[in-house]
Each structure stands twice: as C-alpha cells, then as structure tokens.
Design an enzyme around this catalytic site. Sequence first.
Site, PDB file in Angstrom:
ATOM      1  N   ARG A   1      39.982  48.745  34.388  1.00 24.15           N
ATOM      2  CA  ARG A   1      38.523  48.612  34.294  1.00 24.15           C
ATOM      3  C   ARG A   1      37.841  49.506  33.284  1.00 24.15           C
ATOM      4  O   ARG A   1      36.699  49.252  32.911  1.00 24.15           O
ATOM      5  CB  ARG A   1      37.901  48.829  35.675  1.00 24.15           C
TER       6      ARG A   1
ATOM      7  N   ARG B   1      38.728  39.701  33.206  1.00 22.29           N
ATOM      8  CA  ARG B   1      38.672  39.475  34.650  1.00 22.29           C
ATOM      9  C   ARG B   1      37.524  38.546  35.003  1.00 22.29           C
ATOM     10  O   ARG B   1      37.654  37.676  35.863  1.00 22.29           O
ATOM     11  CB  ARG B   1      38.544  40.785  35.403  1.00 22.29           C
TER      12      ARG B   1
ATOM     13  N   ASP C   1      50.359  43.855  40.387  1.00 19.72           N
ATOM     14  CA  ASP C   1      50.005  44.814  41.425  1.00 19.72           C
ATOM     15  C   ASP C   1      51.181  44.978  42.374  1.00 19.72           C
ATOM     16  O   ASP C   1      51.970  44.052  42.544  1.00 19.72           O
ATOM     17  CB  ASP C   1      48.770  44.365  42.208  1.00 19.72           C
TER      18      ASP C   1
END
Length: 359
Positions: free
Chosen positions: A32, A41, A78
Amino acid sequence: MNATLHNDRLLRALLRQPVDATPVWLMRQAGRYLPEYRAARARAGSFMALCQTPEWACEVTLQPLARFPLDAAILFSDILTVPDAMGLGLTFSDGEGPQFARPLRSAADIARLAVPDPEAALRYVMDAVRLIRRELAGRVPLIGFAGSPWTLATYMVEGGSSKDYHRIKGLLYDQPGLLHRLLEVTAQAVTLYLNAQIAAGAQAVMIFDTWGGILTPRAYREFSLRYMAQIVAGLTREAENRAVPVILFTKGGGAWLEAIAATGCDAVGVDWTVDLGEVRRRIGTQVALQGNLDPAVLYAAPERIREQVAQVLADFGTGPGHVFNLGHGVQPGVDPERVGTLVAAVHELSASQPPHGDA
Ligand code: CP3
C-alpha cells in the site's frame, strides 16, 4: 524456463558466498505504500482478486522493481491462501484485515481438514510464479513463501487477526493433541505448497512465523519450531541446477535464534529487537542472516536512513552471509522515495566496505 540469472547476489548471500555488494529486498516491498499498488488494487476490485489473477499478481510483484534496484522479487500473494484452499473461506474487508467465513471452532472442524493439492486449489499461485519468472527474464531471483503452521493456525482458529489470541492459546493449553493434529496437516499442506512453488520457478523460499513470538520458549519449540523444521526437511533443495535456499523468520524470536539455525535452514530472518553483530556471533557461522532495520526508520529523513543503514551494515560487519531487509514489513504510510534512499544506501555503503569475500 530461462535459466540465466543476471543478478544472483541474493542467492549467493543466502548461501554465504561472496558478493560485490550486500543484496537488499524488503518484506511487503509491493504494497500500500506504492500509489501504483493502490491503483491496481482498485482496478482489480479487491486484494484477493490481485492474488488470484496471475496477471495482476505478476504486475504488482514487479512494481517495486520498476522503481528501485532491488536484488529480489517476492511473489505477490498472502500466507492465508493455504487455509483458504483448505476450505475456510478467506476475505479481506477494507481496514478490517483478513477474515475466515468458516474458522475452526470444534474438533470436528479440525478432523475434517485435508491437505490441498497445490496445482488444483492453489493453481493461481503456481500460474503467477510461472508468469513472474517469465517476465523477470532472469533479472533477479524470485522468492516464494508460506506461513508457518503455527502462524496459520492462529488465524484459522481465531478467525482473523486477534489482540489476545485467547482461542488458539486456549486450544494449546486445553487440547494440545488437537492443536498438534491441526499443525501436522498444515505442515503437510505448506510442504507441498512450497515444493509446488519451487517446481513452478521459485528460486528461494521463506517461511513467515509472524506469531511465534507470542509463545513461551517451550511452547515455541513444541508448536512452532518443530513444524518449521519438519517443513525444512521436506523441501526440494535444488532446482534448475542451483540450490534453493530456505529462510526462516520468527518475529519476536530473538531469544531462540540458535534453535532456528539448527533446523537445517540456510538463512534466518531477524527482527529489529536484536543486534545483528551479536546474532552473527551467536549463529552467523551456520547460516546467513536477513534483516534487520527497524521499519520505522523509513519515516525519518534521508540522511537518517543512510546512517541507520550504515549502522546495520556495520553491526553485521564484513564477510559474506548478509541479506539486507527490514525487521518486518514496509508500513503503508511510508513515502516510496525513502525506500529508494534505503536501497541505494545499502548498495553504495556495502560496495565500498573492503572485503566481502572473506569469512
Ligand atoms: O512481502 C511482499 O511484498 C509479498 C506479499 C505478502 C503479503 N502478505 C501481501 C499483503 C506477503 C509475504 C504476506 C505475508 C503475510 N500475510 C504475513 C506474514 C508476514 C507479516 O507481515 O508478518 C501475514 C501475517 C499475513 C496475513 C495478512 N495479510 C494480514 C494480517 C493482512 C492485513 C494487515 C495489513 O497489512 O493490511 C494481510 C493483507 C496483505 N497482505 C496486504 C498485502 C500487500 C495488504 C492488503 C491491502 O489492503 O491491499
């Protein structure tokens, strides 16, 4: 697959071979803090869509490399994709962190768990690895990764992020046998998953044990380290005629580094709560070390960042076996230019240090 690797500093340093400058990559280097990540995103619609669409995962993986001369790419994905593939139903809601639709709440939930076939349920990850390797074209190596069984179990049992870990700790103290069953099946899943990443083209792999540090020393050995050691023993250690180094990272594991180094891994990740020079004296002849700048240094002025980089390099000292990294991930509020300052400082300051070749 293109077998030529133009920049092999990372792989050499992980194997404690001499390098011309200290290699550097950063946990959460794609994320981010980069405006291009936030834009991707938004276009993909969600974090999971980024992970599950190989073209998006590839694009986001390469974003930090387009900005900074990093010495490695890390697969964009992830750790929680594995429990998702085990049927728990993962979502990330904005600002809330991860959430499982079906957390493990009973012995029956745990008994029902099966080891997923990575080329089926996690095919999107393997496709991303293959695509990223093609797009990297040997510029730098690609790091694959997974969560440790203990860290995955904390999320699977808590249902998401937790403040006090009361469910998983309750399970540990009340029903250790049941927790062992969960950790065993998760360790098998992670072993297959990492081996599939290696077969697909991952050139080094890292196990993230984010929550090992909440355990007592005895519980750490029994419920976290033991399963990471089991995974290390089951991993493919050579592919494309090169060693595939394995990095273990327990956040908050500074007191247990000797035991981590003794698992048979090639490198140990260290957070910022320990002095790298002391760590090197403790375990640096057995394994390479990865770390360990305080991530908060990236909020400081460029000159301070250079000083702190110089300090970490000096703490490690001369000789091979250092991979520069933060002690944990890049935080979302960091100015990307500061990351550029860090990367340049690592290369400049380490290349001007005299001997890199001698242990
Ligand atoms: O390092 C990288 O650049 C590779 C990608 C990567 C992500 N997560 C992307 C991500 C890696 C290696 C991870 C590992 C991961 N995921 C860990 C272990 C490392 C660590 O940070 O301790 C853990 C515990 C997770 C679980 C997870 N994923 C949580 C708790 C969260 C929410 C907290 C947060 O930072 O938002 C995530 C989301 C996540 N994973 C993001 C990214 C870029 C942010 C998602 C977004 O909002 O865009």
